[in-house]
Design an enzyme around this catalytic site. Structure first.
Site: not given
Length: 189
Positions: A46, A78, A127-128, A163, A165
């Site tokens: 997140g 993350c 992601i980032r 990630h 998931e």
């Protein structure tokens, strides 16, 4: 096996579904009372600053630390990896670099082989994503991408930059449950 997923912000629902499919009794965690009897906890990805503020707002710092001190396992993914590091919860003796590969447009996928979960690599979605910098002596680097640690373990604490998931591969979640189960069996002796 009772596994909580921190549900303050981020991708908690997919973690919960994956853990449920593995047979865990899954609980979304939003307050300190929901951590007390867990065997394991997932701190999802997140926005790390938002999740850190939610942890502080909801008084979850000490309950999360107490969970680990009492033998509980934790998986941080993350942003969860960032929050486990020295600068936040301090449950992982390592520093992290936020957005280490760049912004959202620099997101990528890579195959990552992680010892102990099978010979097949995991298709990892970054992601980032952060990476680990300056891991302490007790931190085991399990996998790297471009020479940067992306999966690490320190005792019952596991963290990954990506990630898990977002794929159908539940092996990191199964690893978390195996670590928690081993800790519970050790405590029962």
């Amino acid at each position: 096996m009772r596994v909580g997923v921190l549900a303050s912000q981020g991708g908690f629902a997919r973690h919960a579904r994956m853990l449920s499919e593995l047979g865990a009794d899954v609980r979304e965690v939003r307050n300190a009372g929901e951590i007390a009897d867990l065997d394991a906890l997932v701190i999802p990805g997140g926005e790390s600053t938002t999740i850190a503020k939610a942890i502080e707002r909801d008084g979850l710092e000490e309950p999360i630390r107490s969970h680990v001190e009492a033998g509980g396992a934790v998986l941080g993914t993350c942003a969860g990896m960032i929050l486990l590091g020295r600068e936040h919860l301090g449950l992982l003796d390592a520093s992290t670099r936020r957005n280490a590969w760049g912004r959202q447009l620099a997101s990528f996928e890579a195959d990552v082989t992680i010892p102990g979960i099978g010979d097949e690599p995991i298709r990892a979605v970054f992601i980032r994503a952060p990476w680990i910098e300056d891991p302490g002596e007790d931190v085991e680097v399990l996998a790297e991408v471009d020479g940067h640690p992306v999966v690490v373990r320190q005792g019952r604490v596991v963290a990954c930059s990506f990630h898990p998931e977002l794929t159908d591969d539940s092996r990191l979640h199964a690893l978390l449950m195996a670590i928690a189960s081993a800790a519970r069996e050790r405590d029962a002796v």
